[in-house]
Design an enzyme around this catalytic site. Structure first.
Site, PDB file in Angstrom:
ATOM      1  N   TYR A  37      74.690-118.780 -41.525  1.00  0.00           N
ATOM      2  CA  TYR A  37      75.405-118.715 -40.263  1.00  0.00           C
ATOM      3  C   TYR A  37      76.555-117.720 -40.261  1.00  0.00           C
ATOM      4  O   TYR A  37      77.156-117.475 -39.235  1.00  0.00           O
ATOM      5  CB  TYR A  37      75.902-120.113 -39.867  1.00  0.00           C
ATOM      6  CG  TYR A  37      76.255-120.228 -38.409  1.00  0.00           C
ATOM      7  CD1 TYR A  37      75.285-120.102 -37.424  1.00  0.00           C
ATOM      8  CD2 TYR A  37      77.563-120.451 -38.011  1.00  0.00           C
ATOM      9  CE1 TYR A  37      75.600-120.201 -36.082  1.00  0.00           C
ATOM     10  CE2 TYR A  37      77.885-120.555 -36.657  1.00  0.00           C
ATOM     11  CZ  TYR A  37      76.896-120.427 -35.705  1.00  0.00           C
ATOM     12  OH  TYR A  37      77.218-120.517 -34.382  1.00  0.00           O
ATOM     13  N   ASN A 106      75.701-125.804 -26.739  1.00  0.00           N
ATOM     14  CA  ASN A 106      74.514-125.380 -25.994  1.00  0.00           C
ATOM     15  C   ASN A 106      74.818-124.885 -24.587  1.00  0.00           C
ATOM     16  O   ASN A 106      74.249-123.878 -24.166  1.00  0.00           O
ATOM     17  CB  ASN A 106      73.459-126.482 -25.979  1.00  0.00           C
ATOM     18  CG  ASN A 106      72.680-126.531 -27.278  1.00  0.00           C
ATOM     19  OD1 ASN A 106      72.548-125.527 -27.977  1.00  0.00           O
ATOM     20  ND2 ASN A 106      72.173-127.696 -27.606  1.00  0.00           N
ATOM     21  N   SER A 132      63.878-128.195 -25.446  1.00  0.00           N
ATOM     22  CA  SER A 132      65.140-128.482 -26.136  1.00  0.00           C
ATOM     23  C   SER A 132      66.273-128.579 -25.128  1.00  0.00           C
ATOM     24  O   SER A 132      66.132-128.201 -23.960  1.00  0.00           O
ATOM     25  CB  SER A 132      65.450-127.363 -27.139  1.00  0.00           C
ATOM     26  OG  SER A 132      65.755-126.162 -26.444  1.00  0.00           O
ATOM     27  N   ARG A 154      55.365-126.746 -27.119  1.00  0.00           N
ATOM     28  CA  ARG A 154      54.240-127.066 -28.010  1.00  0.00           C
ATOM     29  C   ARG A 154      53.433-128.267 -27.548  1.00  0.00           C
ATOM     30  O   ARG A 154      52.318-128.460 -27.992  1.00  0.00           O
ATOM     31  CB  ARG A 154      54.739-127.316 -29.431  1.00  0.00           C
ATOM     32  CG  ARG A 154      55.205-126.046 -30.115  1.00  0.00           C
ATOM     33  CD  ARG A 154      55.632-126.335 -31.508  1.00  0.00           C
ATOM     34  NE  ARG A 154      56.957-126.975 -31.436  1.00  0.00           N
ATOM     35  CZ  ARG A 154      57.709-127.237 -32.476  1.00  0.00           C
ATOM     36  NH1 ARG A 154      57.285-126.952 -33.683  1.00  0.00           N
ATOM     37  NH2 ARG A 154      58.883-127.796 -32.330  1.00  0.00           N
TER      38      ARG A 154
END
Length: 183
Positions: A37, A106, A132, A154
């Protein structure tokens, strides 16, 4: 990664100690743990960037209040975390814990990513991992700004919810049809 007992952090100037109610797990957390990161890890210091909890200590009028926070001095994956006051946001009483635990990383990421879409002038955009939290935020931004999100997931079980949220199209890649080919 190991389960350890660590001392409760002591706040310095401009910091708060927060009793963690719930902490988010984001891809950035996983990359941080793996050393990918760009920020150094400190042995014995918990991981986890964001969460929700109650302010227990620090020079702040937020003592005793429920807050969302970005853990800056010790990770959110602990019973107690420390955050700089600038990264502590009081929560509305009606905000669910799960939403409060993930309302910083997010949403800001989604806004930054959607700015790229807007600047391009596109009338649609493709996003993968659309089921997500980040994907759902991007779909909502597209819907609200009249830019058609094309969602890639998916599992077909996610299709209806993503269409209801505003996805113009949903492409399912992870399931096989009766001939053995991916849908």
């Amino acid at each position: 990664l190991a389960y350890l007992s660590v001392p409760v952090p002591l706040p310095g100037t401009g910091q708060a100690v927060i009793k963690v109610h719930l902490a988010a797990v984001n891809p950035s957390d996983i990359h941080f743990i793996k050393g990918e990161y760009g920020q150094p890890r400190s042995k014995g210091v918990p991981a986890g960037f964001e969460g929700v909890g109650e302010v227990m200590a620090g020079d702040t009028p937020l003592l005793g209040q429920r807050v969302s926070f970005f853990a800056t001095a010790s990770g959110a994956w602990a019973e107690y975390a420390m955050a700089d006051l600038a990264t502590v946001v009081p929560c509305r009483p009606d905000l669910a814990e799960v939403d409060a635990a993930g309302q910083l990383v997010n949403p800001l990421t989604a806004i930054a990513m959607f700015d790229i879409v807007k600047e391009s002038g596109a009338d649609s955009f493709v996003l993968n991992a659309a089921g997500s939290q980040l994907g759902k935020l991007l779909i909502a931004l597209g819907r609200d700004h009249g830019v058609k999100p094309i969602a890639v997931v998916r599992r077909s079980a996610q299709v209806d919810a993503l269409r209801a949220l505003g996805a113009a199209e949903v492409i399912v890649t992870g399931e096989l049809d009766s001939l053995g080919a991916a849908n």
